[in-house]
Design a protein around this motif. Structure first.
Motif, mmCIF file in Angstrom:
data_model
loop_
_atom_site.group_PDB
_atom_site.id
_atom_site.type_symbol
_atom_site.label_atom_id
_atom_site.label_comp_id
_atom_site.label_asym_id
_atom_site.label_seq_id
_atom_site.Cartn_x
_atom_site.Cartn_y
_atom_site.Cartn_z
ATOM 1 N N ILE A 151 31.627 64.725 41.847
ATOM 2 C CA ILE A 151 32.164 63.498 42.441
ATOM 3 C C ILE A 151 32.290 62.411 41.378
ATOM 4 O O ILE A 151 33.281 61.671 41.327
ATOM 5 N N CYS A 152 31.299 62.310 40.502
ATOM 6 C CA CYS A 152 31.382 61.331 39.411
ATOM 7 C C CYS A 152 32.594 61.594 38.524
ATOM 8 O O CYS A 152 33.248 60.657 38.040
ATOM 9 N N ILE A 153 32.895 62.871 38.293
ATOM 10 C CA ILE A 153 34.059 63.229 37.469
ATOM 11 C C ILE A 153 35.346 62.812 38.170
ATOM 12 O O ILE A 153 36.202 62.125 37.599
ATOM 13 N N TYR A 154 35.492 63.207 39.436
ATOM 14 C CA TYR A 154 36.745 63.002 40.156
ATOM 15 C C TYR A 154 37.007 61.534 40.489
ATOM 16 O O TYR A 154 38.158 61.109 40.576
ATOM 17 N N LEU A 155 35.928 60.775 40.688
ATOM 18 C CA LEU A 155 36.110 59.403 41.143
ATOM 19 C C LEU A 155 35.983 58.372 40.027
ATOM 20 O O LEU A 155 35.832 57.183 40.306
ATOM 21 N N GLU A 156 36.064 58.812 38.789
ATOM 22 C CA GLU A 156 35.990 57.856 37.688
ATOM 23 C C GLU A 156 37.142 56.857 37.788
ATOM 24 O O GLU A 156 38.322 57.231 37.810
ATOM 25 N N GLY A 157 36.792 55.594 37.898
ATOM 26 C CA GLY A 157 37.802 54.549 38.001
ATOM 27 C C GLY A 157 38.365 54.360 39.388
ATOM 28 O O GLY A 157 39.254 53.518 39.587
ATOM 29 N N VAL A 158 37.864 55.099 40.386
ATOM 30 C CA VAL A 158 38.378 55.016 41.750
ATOM 31 C C VAL A 158 37.530 54.028 42.558
ATOM 32 O O VAL A 158 36.304 53.978 42.413
ATOM 33 N N GLU A 159 38.168 53.259 43.426
ATOM 34 C CA GLU A 159 37.450 52.296 44.256
ATOM 35 C C GLU A 159 36.643 53.016 45.337
ATOM 36 O O GLU A 159 37.171 53.885 46.046
ATOM 37 N N ILE A 160 35.380 52.666 45.464
ATOM 38 C CA ILE A 160 34.506 53.224 46.494
ATOM 39 C C ILE A 160 34.608 52.356 47.733
ATOM 40 O O ILE A 160 34.480 51.131 47.665
ATOM 41 N N GLN A 161 34.831 52.980 48.880
ATOM 42 C CA GLN A 161 34.863 52.269 50.152
ATOM 43 C C GLN A 161 33.623 52.631 50.966
ATOM 44 O O GLN A 161 32.931 53.600 50.659
ATOM 45 N N ARG A 162 33.343 51.857 52.004
ATOM 46 C CA ARG A 162 32.184 52.131 52.854
ATOM 47 C C ARG A 162 32.594 52.038 54.318
ATOM 48 O O ARG A 162 33.469 51.242 54.679
ATOM 49 N N ILE A 163 31.934 52.873 55.129
ATOM 50 C CA ILE A 163 32.198 52.846 56.560
ATOM 51 C C ILE A 163 31.893 51.440 57.074
ATOM 52 O O ILE A 163 30.872 50.842 56.721
ATOM 53 N N SER A 164 32.766 50.930 57.903
ATOM 54 C CA SER A 164 32.644 49.550 58.386
ATOM 55 C C SER A 164 31.265 49.294 58.985
ATOM 56 O O SER A 164 30.807 50.024 59.871
ATOM 57 N N GLY A 165 30.603 48.264 58.467
ATOM 58 C CA GLY A 165 29.291 47.886 58.966
ATOM 59 C C GLY A 165 28.165 48.770 58.478
ATOM 60 O O GLY A 165 27.019 48.595 58.907
ATOM 61 N N GLN A 166 28.450 49.734 57.594
ATOM 62 C CA GLN A 166 27.427 50.641 57.107
ATOM 63 C C GLN A 166 27.486 50.733 55.585
ATOM 64 O O GLN A 166 28.324 50.111 54.940
ATOM 65 N N ARG A 167 26.589 51.545 55.037
ATOM 66 C CA ARG A 167 26.533 51.695 53.583
ATOM 67 C C ARG A 167 26.981 53.072 53.115
ATOM 68 O O ARG A 167 26.873 53.402 51.942
ATOM 69 N N ASP A 168 27.464 53.907 54.032
ATOM 70 C CA ASP A 168 27.887 55.262 53.669
ATOM 71 C C ASP A 168 29.216 55.220 52.927
ATOM 72 O O ASP A 168 30.220 54.720 53.455
ATOM 73 N N PRO A 169 29.267 55.759 51.697
ATOM 74 C CA PRO A 169 30.475 55.641 50.884
ATOM 75 C C PRO A 169 31.467 56.792 51.085
ATOM 76 O O PRO A 169 31.085 57.905 51.437
ATOM 77 N N PHE A 170 32.728 56.488 50.845
ATOM 78 C CA PHE A 170 33.775 57.505 50.782
ATOM 79 C C PHE A 170 34.850 57.003 49.836
ATOM 80 O O PHE A 170 34.890 55.818 49.485
ATOM 81 N N ALA A 171 35.710 57.915 49.401
ATOM 82 C CA ALA A 171 36.766 57.529 48.459
ATOM 83 C C ALA A 171 37.906 58.525 48.552
ATOM 84 O O ALA A 171 37.754 59.647 49.075
ATOM 85 N N GLU A 172 39.048 58.125 48.017
ATOM 86 C CA GLU A 172 40.230 58.992 47.995
ATOM 87 C C GLU A 172 40.817 58.985 46.599
ATOM 88 O O GLU A 172 40.924 57.930 45.953
#
Length: 564
Positions: free
Chosen positions: A331-352
């Motif tokens: 995940i660190c490799i694939y998401l280098e430079g990618v914006e991390i988002q979080r589920i609304s009102g929570q701290r669980d991260p996701f990205a595209e």
């Protein structure tokens, strides 16, 4: 990629109490009402668990993904769990002969940290469930299995066992297996207690890895009864959603999200932990399962939100080699430079990235989960698995083992220095193996592995050749940075394997008179031939299409939709 971090704060009750003694409240110190209360809280903190699984299959991965027992830091986790063992003819047994030496090396980690506990897992996601169901059918079968488990655990110096049956009463088993699993736990506990008394040693630890989904919990477990016999319970709170579904979803959210409706409001760690507790399992025995991985989807539209349409798993991890499953370091490799988002009102991260959507855990969400466990008084956490962390510190720019280290620092910050241990009489003497070589295995070669290399034929790793990897994931310097020109050079050539592990009197020492005939593998090469290695993890094998009709669990398919 450096993931976001959150600094946790926790009360230091010892300092707050200062030198006060007695049971008189201190009106000037609202944090510390009684000094004895502080001591109790400190004791509870020191007894919390961090259980970390070792996946034996990770040793076969290529290059930076290869992980062996020698890569384990023995000072991060209170318990290490070896995954996994097998059931053969109603007996607990190694999956193959190579595991014997791994067992020895694994348990030798306790020489570096005597406070460490080691466990052996039997079962798992891809395990043949019928083996469990057949074993529990009769009291005699169960007794045979339990007796073999005691012998194997003691001989190999494990401290206990984790039963990972997925799931009693479910597909591949019988409806009565729910009650039979309770009997198995009870009989195991009685046998472990009798063995400990007879040896004058600590009793072996008994644990189970259990479902997090309410429908399966109701169908598979007599919660209060099994909790009475188990030392602790691992709640598998890390597979609520995944690429077997047609919309994106975080596989391990802590709480219900704004997009959750219907039965999905229960698909989160808080709901699972609370349900087990409310059904009669003591909170201090419950451990939250946390995955050091992400479940990844290929998007089917321009939407990148939680609940966006998906058309199957994302591309395979470059080292783990499984579609839709990315290790923390991948995940660190694939998401280098990618914006991390979080589920609304929570701290669980996701990205595209590049039409690939992934939900995962990072320092922020791990802090939230650790604080939750501390506040609710739960026993601790279980991590799947050591090999999925950035164990060499190569990719995430946070040093070695950042995922597990974060949990260590929040759940068991003083371990191993502050761990509380109870000495047992003659423990060292009774486990003294000065003549370890007298475990001689004279017929070890009769396991008939003349072509051991062919047995574990990993030629399929050629199919993981990513000649256009740079173009696909837009990492132009990937090959140069990590320099994998000889990706296929992991030639597992063990020409002298039999001589290396020469155990001349195996049958006599372990009193297995028919060991060779019982575990005779004349077609071993075919049995373990992995020509389609990737299909091993094909989610199609989890086909629950008739689950409702057979066991009348009407909400099962609606909740988890395993039709693919």
């Amino acid at each position: 990629m450096t993931m976001p971090s959150t600094t946790a704060t926790s009360g230091n009750f010892g300092n707050l109490c200062g030198n006060k003694t007695g049971l008189i409240p201190d009106d000037n110190d609202p944090h510390c009402y009684y000094s004895c209360l502080c001591l109790v809280l400190a004791s509870l903190a020191s007894s919390r668990r961090l259980i970390c699984a070792y996946n034996r299959l990770a040793e076969a991965r290529a290059d930076y993904g290869q992980f062996s027992v020698s890569d384990i830091d023995p000072n991060l986790c209170t318990h290490l769990a070896y995954a996994s063992a097998d059931i053969k003819d109603n007996k607990l047994a190694p999956v193959d002969v190579g595991d014997v030496q791994q067992y020895i090396d694994f348990n030798a980690l306790k020489e570096s940290n005597p406070k460490l506990k080691t466990l052996l897992i039997v079962g798992g996601t891809t395990f043949d469930k019928k083996k469990f169901s057949s074993m529990v059918q009769t009291k005699e079968n169960r007794a045979e299995f339990i007796d073999s488990a005691v012998k194997l655990l003691r001989t190999m110096k494990f401290d206990g066992l984790i039963l990972d049956w997925q799931y009693p009463g479910g597909p591949g088993s019988q409806p009565q297996d729910k009650q039979r699993f309770t009997e198995l736990c009870k009989e195991f506990r009685n046998a472990f207690e009798a063995d400990g008394i007879a040896r004058g040693e600590d009793r072996l630890i008994l644990s189970a890895s259990v479902a997090a989904e309410r429908a399966i919990i109701d169908a598979s477990y007599e919660v209060e009864q099994i909790a009475e016999h188990l030392d602790f319970i691992v709640v598998r709170a890390f597979d609520f959603h995944g690429p077997w579904e047609n919309v994106t979803g975080h596989h391990s959210p802590l709480y219900t999200g704004p997009q959750d409706t219907g039965d999905n409001i229960y698909s989160n760690a808080d709901s699972a932990m609370s349900y087990w507790r409310d059904q009669g399992a003591p909170a201090e025995k419950l451990n939250m399962g946390i995955g050091a991985f992400g479940q990844a989807f290929t998007l089917a539209s321009d939407s990148t939100a939680v609940g966006a349409p998906a058309r199957g798993p994302a591309e395979e991890g470059c080292y783990t080699g499984k579609e839709g499953f990315w290790a923390t370091y991948e995940i660190c490799i694939y998401l280098e430079g990618v914006e991390i988002q979080r589920i609304s009102g929570q701290r669980d991260p996701f990205a595209e990235t590049q039409n690939q959507w992934v939900g995962f855990d990072d320092k922020t969400s791990l802090t939230a989960k650790a604080n939750y466990l501390n506040e609710k008084g739960y026993g601790g956490a279980f991590v799947w698995s050591l090999d999925l962390d950035d164990f060499k510190g190569e990719f995430c720019e946070q040093g070695e083992n950042p995922f597990i280290r974060q949990l260590h620092d929040l759940l068991v910050p003083g371990f191993p220095q502050s761990a509380i241990t109870t000495p047992t009489p003659n423990y060292k003497n009774t486990h003294n193996y000065p003549n370890y070589n007298t475990h001689n295995y004279p017929n070890y070669n009769t396991h008939n592995h003349p072509n051991y290399n062919n047995t574990h034929n990993y030629n399929i790793y050629n199919t993981h050749n990513h000649p256009n990897y740079n173009n696909t994931h837009n990492h132009p310097n990937y090959n140069n940075t990590h320099n994998h020109p000889n990706y296929n050079t992991h030639n597992y050539n063990y020409p002298n394997y039999n001589n290396t592990y020469n155990y001349p009197n195996y049958n006599n020492t372990y009193n297995y008179p028919n060991y060779n005939s019982t575990y005779n593998y004349p077609n071993y090469n075919n049995t373990h031939n992995y020509p389609n290695y990737n299909s091993t993890h094909n989610y199609n094998i989890h086909n629950y299409s008739n689950y409702n009709n057979t066991h009348n669990y009407n909400i099962y398919n609606n909740n988890h939709n395993y039709q693919i």
